[in-house]
Motif scaffolding. Structure first.
Motif, PDB file in Angstrom:
ATOM      1  N   GLU A  11      15.999  15.759   9.295  1.00 27.56           N
ATOM      2  CA  GLU A  11      14.933  14.764   9.089  1.00 27.56           C
ATOM      3  C   GLU A  11      14.298  14.325  10.404  1.00 27.56           C
ATOM      4  OE1 GLU A  11      15.318  11.684   6.032  1.00 27.56           O
ATOM      5  OE2 GLU A  11      17.137  12.712   5.378  1.00 27.56           O
ATOM      6  N   MET A  12      14.480  15.138  11.445  1.00 25.74           N
ATOM      7  CA  MET A  12      13.785  14.934  12.710  1.00 25.74           C
ATOM      8  C   MET A  12      14.228  13.672  13.436  1.00 25.74           C
ATOM      9  SD  MET A  12      10.078  16.358  11.471  1.00 25.74           S
ATOM     10  CE  MET A  12      10.268  16.248   9.704  1.00 25.74           C
ATOM     11  N   LEU A  13      15.507  13.303  13.218  1.00 26.01           N
ATOM     12  CA  LEU A  13      16.078  12.162  13.935  1.00 26.01           C
ATOM     13  C   LEU A  13      17.161  12.618  14.904  1.00 26.01           C
ATOM     14  CD1 LEU A  13      16.568   9.705  10.912  1.00 26.01           C
ATOM     15  CD2 LEU A  13      14.805   9.580  12.681  1.00 26.01           C
ATOM     16  N   ARG A  14      17.604  13.868  14.791  1.00 30.12           N
ATOM     17  CA  ARG A  14      18.854  14.283  15.417  1.00 30.12           C
ATOM     18  C   ARG A  14      18.820  14.209  16.950  1.00 30.12           C
ATOM     19  NH1 ARG A  14      24.066  14.304  13.732  1.00 30.12           N
ATOM     20  NH2 ARG A  14      25.278  15.986  14.667  1.00 30.12           N
ATOM     21  N   ARG A  15      17.727  14.673  17.561  1.00 28.52           N
ATOM     22  CA  ARG A  15      17.699  14.681  19.016  1.00 28.52           C
ATOM     23  C   ARG A  15      17.814  13.256  19.566  1.00 28.52           C
ATOM     24  NH1 ARG A  15      13.529  13.376  21.521  1.00 28.52           N
ATOM     25  NH2 ARG A  15      13.545  13.332  23.784  1.00 28.52           N
ATOM     26  N   VAL A  23       0.804  -1.226   0.000  1.00 31.57           N
ATOM     27  CA  VAL A  23       0.000   0.000   0.000  1.00 31.57           C
ATOM     28  C   VAL A  23       0.843   1.285   0.000  1.00 31.57           C
ATOM     29  CG1 VAL A  23      -2.066  -1.001   1.016  1.00 31.57           C
ATOM     30  CG2 VAL A  23      -0.226  -0.207   2.507  1.00 31.57           C
ATOM     31  N   GLY A  24       2.127   1.148  -0.319  1.00 28.31           N
ATOM     32  CA  GLY A  24       2.953   2.341  -0.414  1.00 28.31           C
ATOM     33  C   GLY A  24       3.404   2.831   0.949  1.00 28.31           C
ATOM     34  N   PRO A  25       4.252   3.858   0.940  1.00 24.19           N
ATOM     35  CA  PRO A  25       4.863   4.303   2.197  1.00 24.19           C
ATOM     36  C   PRO A  25       3.930   5.111   3.100  1.00 24.19           C
ATOM     37  CG  PRO A  25       5.551   5.742   0.405  1.00 24.19           C
ATOM     38  CD  PRO A  25       4.712   4.648  -0.217  1.00 24.19           C
ATOM     39  N   GLY A  26       2.772   5.502   2.575  1.00 25.99           N
ATOM     40  CA  GLY A  26       1.906   6.384   3.346  1.00 25.99           C
ATOM     41  C   GLY A  26       1.186   5.696   4.485  1.00 25.99           C
ATOM     42  N   ARG A  27       1.116   4.367   4.479  1.00 26.55           N
ATOM     43  CA  ARG A  27       0.442   3.645   5.550  1.00 26.55           C
ATOM     44  C   ARG A  27       1.420   2.713   6.252  1.00 26.55           C
ATOM     45  NH1 ARG A  27      -4.593   1.241   2.384  1.00 26.55           N
ATOM     46  NH2 ARG A  27      -4.602  -0.185   4.179  1.00 26.55           N
ATOM     47  N   GLU A  40      12.949   4.500  -2.071  1.00 31.94           N
ATOM     48  CA  GLU A  40      13.697   4.492  -0.807  1.00 31.94           C
ATOM     49  C   GLU A  40      12.756   4.668   0.410  1.00 31.94           C
ATOM     50  OE1 GLU A  40      17.482   6.431  -0.761  1.00 31.94           O
ATOM     51  OE2 GLU A  40      17.433   6.694   1.408  1.00 31.94           O
ATOM     52  N   LEU A  41      11.562   5.218   0.155  1.00 33.77           N
ATOM     53  CA  LEU A  41      10.656   5.509   1.265  1.00 33.77           C
ATOM     54  C   LEU A  41       9.990   4.246   1.793  1.00 33.77           C
ATOM     55  CD1 LEU A  41      11.176   8.401   0.392  1.00 33.77           C
ATOM     56  CD2 LEU A  41       8.726   8.844   0.599  1.00 33.77           C
ATOM     57  N   ILE A  42      10.126   4.016   3.088  1.00 28.67           N
ATOM     58  CA  ILE A  42       9.493   2.863   3.730  1.00 28.67           C
ATOM     59  C   ILE A  42       8.233   3.302   4.475  1.00 28.67           C
ATOM     60  CG2 ILE A  42       9.800   1.051   5.456  1.00 28.67           C
ATOM     61  CD1 ILE A  42      12.862   1.209   4.753  1.00 28.67           C
ATOM     62  N   PHE A  43       8.361   4.419   5.187  1.00 26.01           N
ATOM     63  CA  PHE A  43       7.210   4.926   5.943  1.00 26.01           C
ATOM     64  C   PHE A  43       7.294   6.449   5.887  1.00 26.01           C
ATOM     65  CE2 PHE A  43       4.984   5.098  10.356  1.00 26.01           C
ATOM     66  CZ  PHE A  43       3.738   5.166   9.752  1.00 26.01           C
ATOM     67  N   ALA A  44       6.173   7.053   5.508  1.00 24.38           N
ATOM     68  CA  ALA A  44       6.195   8.510   5.319  1.00 24.38           C
ATOM     69  C   ALA A  44       4.793   9.073   5.522  1.00 24.38           C
ATOM     70  CB  ALA A  44       6.693   8.852   3.921  1.00 24.38           C
ATOM     71  N   VAL A  51       9.316  12.086   5.283  1.00 24.15           N
ATOM     72  CA  VAL A  51       9.919  10.777   5.557  1.00 24.15           C
ATOM     73  C   VAL A  51       9.908  10.452   7.047  1.00 24.15           C
ATOM     74  CG1 VAL A  51      12.026   9.416   5.367  1.00 24.15           C
ATOM     75  CG2 VAL A  51      11.411  11.027   3.547  1.00 24.15           C
ATOM     76  N   ILE A  52       9.449   9.252   7.375  1.00 23.47           N
ATOM     77  CA  ILE A  52       9.560   8.766   8.757  1.00 23.47           C
ATOM     78  C   ILE A  52      10.663   7.695   8.832  1.00 23.47           C
ATOM     79  CG2 ILE A  52       8.368   7.660  10.691  1.00 23.47           C
ATOM     80  CD1 ILE A  52       5.729   8.812   9.573  1.00 23.47           C
ATOM     81  N   VAL A  53      10.604   6.731   7.927  1.00 24.32           N
ATOM     82  CA  VAL A  53      11.670   5.725   7.835  1.00 24.32           C
ATOM     83  C   VAL A  53      12.035   5.556   6.354  1.00 24.32           C
ATOM     84  CG1 VAL A  53      12.385   3.353   8.303  1.00 24.32           C
ATOM     85  CG2 VAL A  53      10.692   4.446   9.803  1.00 24.32           C
TER      86      VAL A  53
END
Lengths: 1018, 561
Positions: free
Chosen positions: B508-512, B195-199, B269-273, B444-446
């Motif tokens: 990409e909101m992973l840094r912290r 179902v693509g990276p959106g779900r 490349e997008l797994i979860f977004a 991008v989330i993952v």
């Protein structure tokens, strides 16, 4: 008269008035008409008649009293009342049936009426004495009326003669400064701006602390009727006869769940039997900006920018931008009223026009009102039918206030406003504040009709049944358009909003009155049903072409319409109120008074578990002055009264008792589930249910003393009150934060808001033998508001506006402090680099939100008002001063605009910005006590000078009974430490329904107005 | 008399009866749900579970919390007039945020709404007769775990709630991580792959599990001086990364910036977004936030500009310099992509509308772009758009060039409008009328590169297998073949890996999360010296603490706040 027309721009009112005047003048030129007019027609057809003539004079001055009623009082069950009025000379002529014993009753407002048995006399001259004090003054209470002498509650009645004058848009302005304990503050100086009115302090933290307004028996809905103006603007002040303010619970409990914030009863003018009159008035007002903000002139600016190290961009001009956006504003007001009546029928009709320009360009409020009421008696006077009809059209145009005021006080004054060709100058950087003025338009038109019919039937001698049916319907259209423009480029847009606001009322009640010996009893029992319906809709369309056609007139020219940009909106709310009410007034020996009231109010807004609330009150009075031991004392009146009662506040949002589970496609509810653009309608809870929700309860205690000395020359009252609001309604966060909606409405247990204080009213009046009348009066209110047992560390409100201020709040309500408290970081000066420092109250080494302190409140702790009148011969003078102290104001305008850094960037400022030599030009100005200012003021609010010409002296006595010339000044001066436009300001910065108080942000400046009027009576 | 009275009373009775009401509130304007087909009901229950994702991933919410608190981003009070916001961005960077911070509160509220909507869906969907219902239940449960995972990471707390009427159990530390893990494991078999990276898919669940295991040591003992990952956790990281890589469903993008382009939904490349659609839910905040207020990235809209928001810190820039000795960092295709030739060929000052694209990556020095004069863009005689040097005209500084400097700090000079190197990682949506709205790029989330680098990290942490880690890192570097890929690295250790994560995943909101796990969050960087370990998690919003005041001990504030 001609000079009055010079200012008339659009032709309508001028032509109407001219035509009316012509007709009236023509009519009055007919020979003999005047005499006919003054003669009572009823007297002429009788066969066996006796005619009585005479003159009525003022006993103290021996001046003739024009317009006195003379009524025939005769015995017998079927006798009809006949009447006449005195003419300009005080003369009357009345025919009475021959042969019966007849008494004439002479009456005049403000005088003690007198009865004279006719006997064989044919000439009866009468001298009337002014009535002592205000004891016999009629006081309107809910579902009835009484006299000041008999009241046991705290009620103040203001008659039309005592109203504030000048340009008046709404009834609150009429009584500003007239009643102790009532605080009227205009939100801004805009024509028709909302007036915040609180009676004995705010009892809640939410909006909805306004009193209930009742117009001729119809409780009005306080919600907006559209646009940004006060919904009460629809009333023509000249149609109002009296305003009665019910302050304590013993007076307001008859309005139950709506009585907690006090009740304001508005009574309109009625006709009088046998007293026909025409009143025509024309007024012209000239308004100017009362005070400009002292921003630097071009020369000062050139010096000061360089002095603080800024780069001067000098375009060689010299523009006073505040002057450019403002103007001398003209207001015209015309009013025609006629009233009269005969034996069974009385009527009053009026037509009024007020066309008001605002002192900012493109700002105006026009109001057209028509009103007619009639009262007819049937069935041997047992059935009385009253009908009332008011229709009002108001049109309001608003400029983009914040953007033009903000632009005017910050724009570079060396920039010319216009270019060499006279067109608006355009700059590559920075905006000419006149550009938004030219491209923006916001117009609202409102039609409002209030109609009532109220038959009453005297079932027996003691029992009267009354039905009161009414409808209040308003419809409004608001259009906000942005014109398409090339330079600066702007796409055209039109937004339109439509609002319907309807209120239906049916009431049935019985009044039983019985007087037996020393006992006097009045009892009331009734039922009331009221239905409110509010519906709003809006839509918009974008991308209009550049064209001379305004989008308002042809929305179809818009080129772009998408759901993302133009989703139409709307809502509809219906609320019902059903009530049962009763009241008993009992008097013994005319000196021991008792009033008991109860109302059971049911509201569809309340939860299923709390549909009905019961609001009782009890009050008692003791007229000491009637006691034998007080005979011969200085006191002509002395009354002690005390009362206690419960009232409610049901101004809560609709539908909060019901959960909502909706299904819609929207950015926060839907999400793509596949690659298509068919987005599912997301099903979500948007609201949690609370079926237990109920009204806020206000319990109020009042103890007061009414007194009059020296035969009423000095009179007054003192009241102590304590009003405790509990079951405070708040939208709160659930303990478990995992909820479908992040908040729900509840009555917060134990939390309370207390208003406590003392009110003093004093009046002194004096009439000399030579006819000089003089009065001085005043009132003062000491009030203290405090929040207790709030479970919340702070309830914030008052969102700050301006760069760097986003997310900061200004008000914060905490335990032990009043509503309207400013909760701020405490500014302590500057460090060695010129950067602001703030007190680190928790000592953790950094200054954060945790270091905020309660720094004072926007609620005044003292309100004081002084009124004076003087009359001699034909002249009369009335002044009204009002003032408050103990309150603070947050100058968000200065916070966002007037600090050194802005000047160094070439933005214009006032000298306030450079008041601290040590401040760095790099210092920012976060929200803090630095911009908290003293909000106290003392204002000459109203000064009216009038001269009544004797029509005879100028040879136009035929028909005209009175000519009055007047000049009124409004807002003549203000003494204040506040350095914004005006200390009376309240920019609404509400957050989530929690009221903000005392914030000034780019508010519409106040005007100083002079008004000149001519009033003719026929 | 009696007769009249009785007639009157009966009329009155009628009137009262007519007026009598049971006071039931009629709701006129809100459609309570009725008459939906099973498919509509099922879709209508799962869509809201995801629907707040775009709002969570905005510039002022999750982005601010995860980036401005680190060495990758700093947001000063621009020119003393912009982004002052009552000091919250400075507090965020200096780790002095308080419980009244509105951005922290908004992030908290959105995550909780996600959890709550998941619970509603979990309870409602089983009763709906739709073939997708089973999958949707799995997705809703998985999303509840994901939102709780973010809650745990930000606030150190997770909420366990199955019955909508019950009061949530509050978990912290390892118990919370265990709960999240168990939930993801439970739903993984029912998730789809197509179902693509959106779900939430199987791949997404594996990615989240890998991320959870990688951070398990942190969640177990949040305030530890050093984190000691358990070897079995690291094995799990490798296991789930292997599953993703071996599935063959995902590929590293040959070109770096298209991963963040408007049409990235189909990027392999997008797994979860977060699936953003301009016409439904898209915002453009991530592309708009850092640009100058005088940068107008799209010719179609004169109102679409930047806002002079955050920049990278000089420290972060220097890590690029250090990694590329003697060369300009532009040698790394992840650092910068030039789209306007005027930067290198000054004569190219006229650009056709269709060819106008602003540069991407980290923007330095003088900026060029569309020239807006009197509210309209200047055009060339041939109808194309004039491109030239930009000045801070909208800041009332028409002579001050938009010249991004390395230096940025809280001093006067360092916080002017043009200080700091800016980031334009996500593509500026061509549909964005205001520059803020109508975004199109999936957020991008993952993504697969993260999976490779997580596997590398797990191998390093478990057995210091530098060779295997280096291979994974170099696989990612070598994949960007559309331009010259960055040269292969020759050695690997944890410091180098964190640096590499910075180059690959900046903003990409992973840094912290990364800095905490690598023990660097208490370090010193531009305008940041705070070493308080209690600032590793944010305060629970004061409004929530106040709201729970009637249940003493239920919702306890995190230590240090």
């Amino acid at each position: 008269m001609n000079h009055h027309y010079r200012f008339v721009k659009p032709p309508l009112p001028a032509t109407v008035l001219r035509a009316l005047l012509c007709i009236l003048l023509a009519v009055t030129c007919l020979p003999g008409y005047g005499e006919n007019q003054a003669q009572p027609r009823l007297a002429q057809s009788q066969t066996a008649e006796q005619t009585v003539t005479g003159r009525v004079t003022d006993a103290t001055t021996n001046e003739a009293l024009a317009g006195c009623t003379v009524l025939v009082k005769s015995t017998g069950p079927t006798s009809r009342q006949k009447g006449a009025t005195t003419d300009a000379n005080g003369d009357y002529r009345i025919a009475i049936a021959d042969g019966k014993p007849v008494t004439l009753v002479f009456g005049f407002i403000g005088f003690v009426s007198k009865e004279v048995a006719v006997g064989n006399q044919t000439v009866i001259n009468v001298a009337l004495s002014p009535s002592a004090a205000e004891l016999t003054q009629v006081v309107v209470v809910g579902y009835g009326s009484t006299t000041q002498r008999e009241t046991t509650g705290s009620i103040k009645s203001i008659k039309s003669a005592d109203f504030n004058r000048g340009i008046i848009n709404s009834p609150e302005q009429l009584l500003q400064g007239k009643v102790a304990g009532v605080n009227v503050t205009s939100a801004s100086g805009e024509p028709g701006s909302t007036q915040s009115i609180t009676i004995r302090g705010p009892g809640g933290v939410r909006t909805g602390s306004t009193p209930l307004f009742v117009l001729d028996g119809i409780p009005l809905d306080n919600s907006s009727t559209g646009g940004a103006t006060n919904p009460l603007n629809f009333l023509n002040p000249q149609d109002i006869e009296a305003i009665d303010v019910l302050k304590d619970a013993s007076a307001t409990a008859i309005y139950g769940a709506r009585g907690a914030n006090g009740v304001v009863l508005i009574t309109t003018k009625k006709g009088k039997a046998g007293a026909s009159s025409i009143n025509l008035s024309a007024n012209i007002g000239i308004s100017n900006l009362a005070r400009q903000l002292p921003v630097f002139s071009a020369d000062e600016y050139r010096r000061q920018v360089v002095a603080v190290g800024g780069v001067l961009d000098d375009q060689k001009g010299n523009t006073d931008w505040q002057k450019e956006i403002s103007r001398q504003a003209i207001t015209q007001n015309y009013n025609l009223a006629f009233s009269g009546g005969a034996d069974k029928l009385t009527y009053y009709a009026s037509f009024g026009v007020q066309r008001q320009q605002g002192i900012l360009k493109n700002s105006s409020l026009d109001r057209y009102t028509g009103r007619i009421n009639a009262s007819q008696k049937f069935l041997d006077d047992r059935l009385i039918l009253d009908v009332n009809l008011t229709a009002t059209y108001t049109a309001n145009e608003r400029p983009p206030i914040e953007s033009i005021v903000g632009g005017a006080i910050s724009s570079n004054p060396t920039y010319p406003a216009y270019d060499a060709r006279g067109a608006l100058a355009l700059y590559p950087n920075g905006n000419n504040p006149l550009v938004p003025l030219a491209l923006y338009k916001d117009v609202t038109s409102i039609n409002r009709v209030v109609a009532t019919i109220s038959p009453s039937y005297k079932i027996t001698k003691d029992l009267v049944y009354k039905l009161n049916m009414g409808v209040d319907n308003s419809g409004s259209t608001r259009d906000v358009q942005s014109l398409a423009n090339a330079v600066p480029q702007q796409d055209g847009r039109l937004e339109s909003a439509y609002l319907t606001n309807r209120n239906l009322l049916i009431e049935n009640y019985f009044t039983y009155t019985r007087a037996r010996g020393q006992h006097n009893l009045t009892a009331l029992l009734g039922h009331s049903y009221q239905n409110f319906f509010i519906q709003g809709r809006n839509w918009s369309i974008n991308k209009f072409p550049i064209s001379p056609i305004e989008p308002i007139y042809n929305p179809g020219l818009g080129q772009d319409l998408t759901l993302a940009n133009n989703r139409p909106g709307g809502y509809a709310i219906q609320n019902e109120l059903q009530s049962f009410f009763g009241r008993v007034n009992y008097q013994y020996k005319d000196r021991y008074l008792l009033t008991a009231t109860v109302r059971a109010d049911g509201s569809s807004k309340f939860g299923a578990n709390n549909k009905y609330g019961v609001f009782p009150s009890l009050s008692a009075g003791w007229r000491l002055s009637e006691e034998p031991f007080m005979q011969g004392s200085l006191f002509s009146d002395l009354k002690l009264r005390a009362g206690y009662g419960l009232t409610g506040n049901q101004e809560i949002p609709a539908k909060i008792t019901q959960a909502l589970f909706t299904s819609q496609v929207g950015p926060s509810t839907s999400y793509p589930l596949d690659g298509s653009t068919n987005y599912p309608a997301g099903t979500t809870y948007t609201r949690l249910a609370n079926p237990d929700i109920q009204w806020e309860v206000s319990s109020q205690t009042d103890a007061g003393l009414d007194f009059a000395l020296f035969n009423g020359a000095l009179s007054g009252s003192v009241d102590y009150f304590r009003k405790v609001s509990s079951k405070i309604l708040l939208e709160v966060i659930p303990a478990d934060p995992v909820q479908p909606a992040s908040t729900y409405w509840t009555n917060v247990p134990n939390m309370s808001i207390t208003n406590q204080g003392v009110e003093v009213d004093l009046n002194y009046r004096y009439t000399s033998q030579r006819g000089l009348k003089f009065s001085i009066g005043g009132n003062i209110t000491f009030i203290n508001n405090v929040v207790r047992n709030s479970p919340y560390s702070v309830i914030t409100s008052g969102s700050a506006t301006g760069s760097g201020l986003t997310s900061a709040t200004i008000n914060g309500y905490v335990n032990g402090q009043p509503i309207g408290t400013f909760f701020l970081k405490e500014f302590t000066g500057f460090d060695d680099k010129g950067i602001s420092t703030y007190r680190d109250t928790d000592g953790d080494g950094i200054v954060t939100d945790k270091d905020r302190i309660s720094a004072g409140s926007a609620l005044p702790t003292k309100q004081f008002n002084i009124n004076g009148t003087m009359a001699f011969k034909g002249f009369d003078l009335a002044v009204n001063f009002n003032g408050v102290s103990g309150n603070k104001l947050y100058d968000n305008t200065a916070n966002a605009n007037f600090y050194k850094l802005r000047l160094s960037k070439g933005i214009n400022v006032t000298p306030e910005a450079i008041q601290f030599p040590s401040e760095s030009i790099n210092n920012s100005a976060p929200v803090s006590t630095r911009f908290l200012k003293d909000g106290g003021f003392f204002r000459l609010n109203n000064l009216a000078l009038g001269y009544s010409l004797n029509p005879k002296l100028i040879g136009i006595s035929k028909g005209i009974t009175g000519i009055r010339l007047s000049a009124t000044g409004q807002n003549l001066f203000v003494i204040t430490n506040y350095n914004g436009y005006d200390p009376e300001v309240n920019t609404d910065r509400t957050i989530n329904g929690i009221s903000s108080y005392g914030i000034d942000y780019l508010s519409y400046p106040k005007a100083r107005t002079f008004m000149f009027g001519l009033n003719l009576t026929f | 008399m009696k007769k009249t009275l009785s007639i009157l009373l009966s009329i009155l009775g009628l009137l009262i009866a007519d007026g009598c009401t049971n006071l039931t509130e009629k709701v006129l304007d809100e459609a309570s749900v009725a008459g939906l087909t099973d498919k509509q009901a099922a879709d209508g229950n799962i869509a809201p579970v995801y629907a707040r994702l775009p709002d969570i991933f905005t510039h002022t919410t999750y982005f601010a919390l995860q980036e401005i608190s680190t060495d990758e981003a700093i947001l000063p009070y621009r020119g003393g007039t912009d982004w002052g916001d009552n000091g919250i961005y400075i507090a965020l960077h200096q780790h002095t945020s308080t419980s009244t911070d509105p951005n922290i509160r908004n992030t908290w509220l959105l995550l909780l709404q996600g959890i709550s909507r998941s619970i509603t869906a979990i309870n409602t969907l089983p009763g709906i007769n739709d073939p997708n219902a089973k999958t949707y239940v799995a997705e809703a449960r998985g999303m509840r775990a994901y939102y709780n995972m973010v809650m745990l990471d930000l606030f150190g707390i997770a909420f366990v709630k199955d019955d909508p009427q019950a009061t949530s159990d509050i978990l912290r530390g390892e118990a919370a991580a265990n709960y999240i893990k168990a939930e993801l494991l439970a739903v993984e078999p029912d998730l789809l792959t197509t179902v693509g990276p959106g779900r939430l898919t199987k791949g997404a669940a594996w990615g989240l599990l890998a991320r959870l295991y990688l951070n398990y040591a942190v969640y177990r003992d949040r305030y530890a001086d050093t984190f000691s990952p358990k070897p079995e956790d690291m094995d799990k990281v490798v296991e789930y990364c292997d599953k993703i890589i071996n599935a063959g469903q995902y590929q590293l993008s040959k070109d770096y910036f298209p991963i963040f382009g408007s049409d990235n939904h189909t990027n392999p490349e997008l797994i979860f977004a977060v699936d953003q659609r301009a016409e439904l839910n898209g915002h453009n905040r991530l592309a708009y936030f850092s640009l100058s207020g005088d940068q107008f990235p799209i010719p179609a809209y004169v109102g679409a500009n930047g806002t002079d928001g955050p920049a990278i810190t000089p420290d972060f820039y220097q890590s690029w310099v250090a990694a590329n000795p003697g060369k300009d960092p532009t040698i790394d295709p992840r650092f910068y992509k030039q789209n306007l030739s005027i930067y290198t060929t000054p004569g190219d000052s006229c650009v056709a509308e269709s060819a106008f694209n602003i540069n991407r990556g980290i923007l330095r020095g003088q900026q060029y772009g569309l020239l807006r004069v009197n509210g309209a863009f200047v055009k060339c005689p041939n109808g194309s758009y004039k491109v030239g040097k930009l000045f801070n005209a909208t800041r009332n500084r028409p002579t001050q060039p938009v010249n991004f400097t390395e230096k940025i700090d809280y001093t006067v000079a360092g916080s002017d409008y043009s200080t700091g190197y800016r980031v334009e990682k996500y593509e500026f949506s061509k549909k964005s009328v205001s520059g803020r709205n109508l975004g199109e790029a999936d957020i991008v989330i993952v993504r697969l590169a993260d999976v490779y680098l997580m596997r590398a990290e797990a191998k390093l942490r478990k057995s210091n297998d530098a060779a295997a880690a280096l291979a994974d890192v170099n696989t990612v570097r070598a994949a960007r073949t559309a331009t010259t890929p960055p040269a292969a690295l020759t050695s690997m250790n944890l410091d180098l890996l964190l640096r590499e994560r910075g180059f690959e995943f900046y903003w990409e909101m992973l840094r912290r999360t990364d800095m905490i796990r690598f023990g660097k969050y208490e370090g010193t960087w531009t305008e940041k010296t705070n070493t308080d370990k209690q600032k590793r998690i944010f305060p629970i919003p004061q409004t929530a603490i106040d709201g729970a005041s009637n249940l003493p001990g239920y919702l306890v504030q995190n230590p240090g706040y």
